[in-house]
Design a protein around this motif. Structure first.
Motif, mmCIF file in Angstrom:
data_model
loop_
_atom_site.group_PDB
_atom_site.id
_atom_site.type_symbol
_atom_site.label_atom_id
_atom_site.label_comp_id
_atom_site.label_asym_id
_atom_site.label_seq_id
_atom_site.Cartn_x
_atom_site.Cartn_y
_atom_site.Cartn_z
ATOM 1 N N VAL A 14 0.834 -1.199 0.000
ATOM 2 C CA VAL A 14 0.000 0.000 0.000
ATOM 3 C C VAL A 14 0.870 1.252 0.000
ATOM 4 O O VAL A 14 2.042 1.219 0.384
ATOM 5 C CB VAL A 14 -0.950 0.033 1.221
ATOM 6 N N ASP A 15 0.265 2.341 -0.430
ATOM 7 C CA ASP A 15 0.960 3.623 -0.461
ATOM 8 C C ASP A 15 1.152 4.146 0.964
ATOM 9 O O ASP A 15 0.244 4.087 1.788
ATOM 10 C CB ASP A 15 0.115 4.614 -1.276
ATOM 11 N N LYS A 16 2.331 4.621 1.264
ATOM 12 C CA LYS A 16 2.661 5.242 2.555
ATOM 13 C C LYS A 16 2.240 4.378 3.749
ATOM 14 O O LYS A 16 1.340 4.738 4.520
ATOM 15 C CB LYS A 16 2.015 6.625 2.651
ATOM 16 N N PRO A 17 2.877 3.248 3.943
ATOM 17 C CA PRO A 17 2.517 2.369 5.066
ATOM 18 C C PRO A 17 2.660 3.032 6.435
ATOM 19 O O PRO A 17 2.023 2.590 7.394
ATOM 20 C CB PRO A 17 3.480 1.190 4.910
ATOM 21 N N ALA A 18 3.466 4.096 6.543
ATOM 22 C CA ALA A 18 3.622 4.779 7.836
ATOM 23 C C ALA A 18 2.318 5.403 8.315
ATOM 24 O O ALA A 18 2.210 5.776 9.487
ATOM 25 C CB ALA A 18 4.707 5.850 7.731
ATOM 26 N N ARG A 19 1.318 5.477 7.446
ATOM 27 C CA ARG A 19 0.007 5.964 7.869
ATOM 28 C C ARG A 19 -0.640 5.050 8.917
ATOM 29 O O ARG A 19 -1.513 5.481 9.665
ATOM 30 C CB ARG A 19 -0.949 6.031 6.672
ATOM 31 N N TYR A 20 -0.219 3.799 8.958
ATOM 32 C CA TYR A 20 -0.970 2.793 9.705
ATOM 33 C C TYR A 20 -0.208 2.143 10.856
ATOM 34 O O TYR A 20 -0.752 1.283 11.537
ATOM 35 C CB TYR A 20 -1.445 1.701 8.741
ATOM 36 N N ILE A 21 1.034 2.537 11.101
ATOM 37 C CA ILE A 21 1.843 1.793 12.074
ATOM 38 C C ILE A 21 1.934 2.482 13.433
ATOM 39 O O ILE A 21 2.388 1.884 14.414
ATOM 40 C CB ILE A 21 3.270 1.540 11.537
ATOM 41 N N GLY A 22 1.528 3.748 13.540
ATOM 42 C CA GLY A 22 1.611 4.438 14.823
ATOM 43 C C GLY A 22 3.050 4.678 15.238
ATOM 44 O O GLY A 22 3.935 4.894 14.404
#
Length: 620
Positions: A14-22
């Motif tokens: 997915v695009d920009k996985p850092a959106r989801y890892i906290g």
């Protein structure tokens, strides 16, 4: 306690996985097992937008100061992850603990903009929470909405258990304590909703019923029970100094929309523009103490590592201690910290300040005349004359600026073709002012960018009774502006952009709609509408199909001028500004009369009932 961390395979796809890892800097960590209440705080848009919202940062800090509450965050998954979560039946989860949102006690959703409404349904759907409030059970979170759009919550009434009307600092502690008390006694969801309806500022839509006349207008709006209040008065935090403010703001690992420290210097606005909802619902104007702001600025910069600080306000120029605050902040320039100053009037003081804090060769200045002609500026009570605009532009050009952005609205009440044509004419006069400067003192050619949006009447403004236009009419007006621009002497220095008319039409329906338009929202989401505020995903044809299938008329909500005595869907809310004042301002608008700002005189809007802020200046 369940955790739902995404697999590396999914994150890498997915695009920009850092959106989801906290795990961001300054994230709050608690043991969920020790918490009496778990609260998922949601911004129904992509992470980069939600992380830039100050209101969530304030409430996140406030809630987590309680030892019995754990506030976590959730944002709308981008379309790529949305698809995967639906296909693989992955429930939406919080960033702090990767716990399913459906396991929380509360899901709080901030509602900032009408075109995010389908994303609210997306969040509920992906969380596996029933979309309709009446379908929820004891195992589902209490879904609570807050933010400016709750000043007309009715289009969303079927999807929310509770709406919090007003500013969040005042009643959440009481709400949490009540929830704990009801739960400790073995109380049900319904018993809590009935009890919480007694708290100031809390609206429980299931406890009210609406009836309609044969012409489609509202016949009556009333509580179902005698102990349920017929009117909900907004909550307002009068003391902005001795209250919560996030000294350790969350810092993301990816670039977000506002990647900086945000310093809210005041709330409210004295100006009284008749189209502006924020200027009405946030009355009275209240300032934060300058020493508190200095302390916050220093602590937030130290704890975040940000290299920019921005002042947040509807009208920063009206903050009484602005020179002192700016002089203090300029000291951070030596440490490599940039200062952003939005919402400033363009006058000699403001330009002098900006020349000290900005690189003038890289920046542009923004004017918002809103209307091209003086007649129409008087109608909307903008408080700007052409001479003031040209004088400000001249000072800016002489100070080294060459790029100017001008913001206008098309479709304002009483607008004529001449008013439209005056937009590029005013822009041309500004360009001429630039070329009056000797050539050797200019920084090349000037660039004037005209942007027009289309007017949308909002609740609790003097224009709440006004009619809108059709999509075709909005576009016709934009073409008039575009054609007139070609006639101007300095047309090569002028550039013109306009807003999407399709979106404006929908925004109008949901801004002033009633409960009946909720079915359209549900139908549109089921057809695949999400991220409607993003032009690449907006699909107007799906929306038009939804309106047709639901038998809901866009023209009924947008194209008729309301009668002043009509019951409006939001009339049960007391926003602090009286309806009689709004009617008086509507009449003044039709007569082109200007109303002085709140510091010049008190105009009796009703906000003095809160006994504070700018209203105190007129009590002696």
């Amino acid at each position: 306690m369940r955790k739902l961390a995404l697999s590396d395979e999914i994150l890498m796809s997915v695009d920009k996985p850092a959106r989801y890892i906290g795990n961001e800097i300054n994230i709050v960590r608690k043991n969920p097992r020790d918490m009496a209440i778990r609260f998922a705080m949601c911004f129904p848009d992509v992470y980069e937008i939600g992380m830039s919202h100050l209101g969530i940062q304030i409430l996140y800090d406030m809630f987590n100061q309680r030892e019995d509450v754990y506030c976590e965050r959730v944002y709308s998954p981008w379309v790529d992850l949305h698809k995967i979560m639906k296909e693989q039946n992955i429930p939406l989860f919080t960033l702090e603990t990767q716990s399913p949102v459906k396991d929380m006690d509360f899901l709080g959703i901030t509602i900032q903009y009408e075109m995010c409404y389908t994303n609210i349904l997306q969040v509920l759907d992906l969380s596996q929470i029933p979309l309709l409030a009446k379908m929820r059970t004891e195992d589902d979170p209490i879904v609570i909405g807050g933010g400016p759009c709750t000043y007309n919550p009715e289009p969303l009434a079927d999807f929310f258990d509770i709406f919090y009307i007003g500013e969040g600092e005042t009643q959440y502690d009481a709400l949490f304590d009540l929830y704990k008390s009801v739960r400790a006694k073995g109380g049900t969801r319904c018993e809590f909703l009935r009890a919480v309806s007694q708290l100031p500022g809390i609206y429980v839509p299931s406890l009210y019923e609406v009836s309609y006349k044969s012409d489609g207008t509202i016949e009556a709006f009333q509580p179902r029970y005698e102990d349920v209040p017929p009117t909900i008065r907004k909550e307002i935090q009068m003391d902005l100094t001795d209250t919560v403010y996030p000294r350790k703001p969350l810092v993301p690992y990816i670039k977000v929309t506002q990647d900086r420290v945000v310093l809210e210097i005041q709330r409210g606005c004295i100006r009284g523009c008749r189209f502006c909802q924020a200027g009405m619902i946030y009355r009275p104007t209240r300032e934060r103490d300058v020493d508190m702001l200095k302390e916050c600025a220093r602590e937030m910069l130290e704890s975040s590592g940000h290299e920019e600080i921005s002042l947040s306000s509807l009208s920063s120029s009206d903050y009484s201690r602005l020179p002192e605050l700016i002089n203090y902040l300029i000291g951070f320039k030596e440490k490599g910290v940039n200062i952003s100053l939005p919402s400033l009037r363009i006058d000699a003081f403001s330009l002098d300040v900006m020349s000290k804090v900005q690189d003038i060769r890289k920046s542009s200045l923004t004017f918002a005349p809103e209307a091209g002609s003086q007649r129409l500026r008087n109608v909307i009570n903008k408080g700007l004359t052409e001479s003031v605009i040209l004088e400000g532009a001249g000072l800016a050009f002489e100070g080294g600026w060459q790029k100017v952005k001008l913001y206008f609205m098309l479709g304002l009440p009483t607008e004529t073709e001449n008013d439209m044509q005056e937009i590029p004419r005013l822009a041309d006069k500004i360009a001429r002012r630039y070329y009056e400067i000797p050539k050797e003192k200019r920084n090349g050619k000037c660039q004037i960018t005209i942007s027009t949006s289309f007017f949308v009447p909002k609740p609790f403004t003097p224009f709440q009774w006004a009619s809108m236009q059709t999509k075709e009419e909005y576009l016709r007006r934009a073409r008039i502006v575009n054609e007139e621009m070609k006639e101007q002497l300095n047309r090569k220095s002028l550039k013109y952009n306009w807003h999407e008319a399709d979106v404006t039409v929908l925004e109008g329906v949901f801004a002033r709609g009633d409960r009946r338009v909720g079915q359209v929202l549900l139908s549109a989401y089921e057809k695949g509408c999400i991220f409607d505020s993003w032009s690449e995903f907006f699909d107007n044809s799906k929306w038009m199909d939804a309106f047709q299938e639901c038998g809901v008329s866009i023209d009924f909500y947008n194209l008729r001028e309301r009668d002043l005595d009509e019951i409006l869907p939001w009339d049960f809310i007391d926003c602090g500004v009286s309806k009689s004042f709004l009617k008086r301002e509507w009449k003044n608008a039709m007569e082109g009369k200007v109303t002085p700002n709140c510091k010049m005189q008190c105009n009796g809007c009703g906000a003095a009932q809160f006994e504070g802020g700018v209203c105190l200046e007129h009590q002696n």
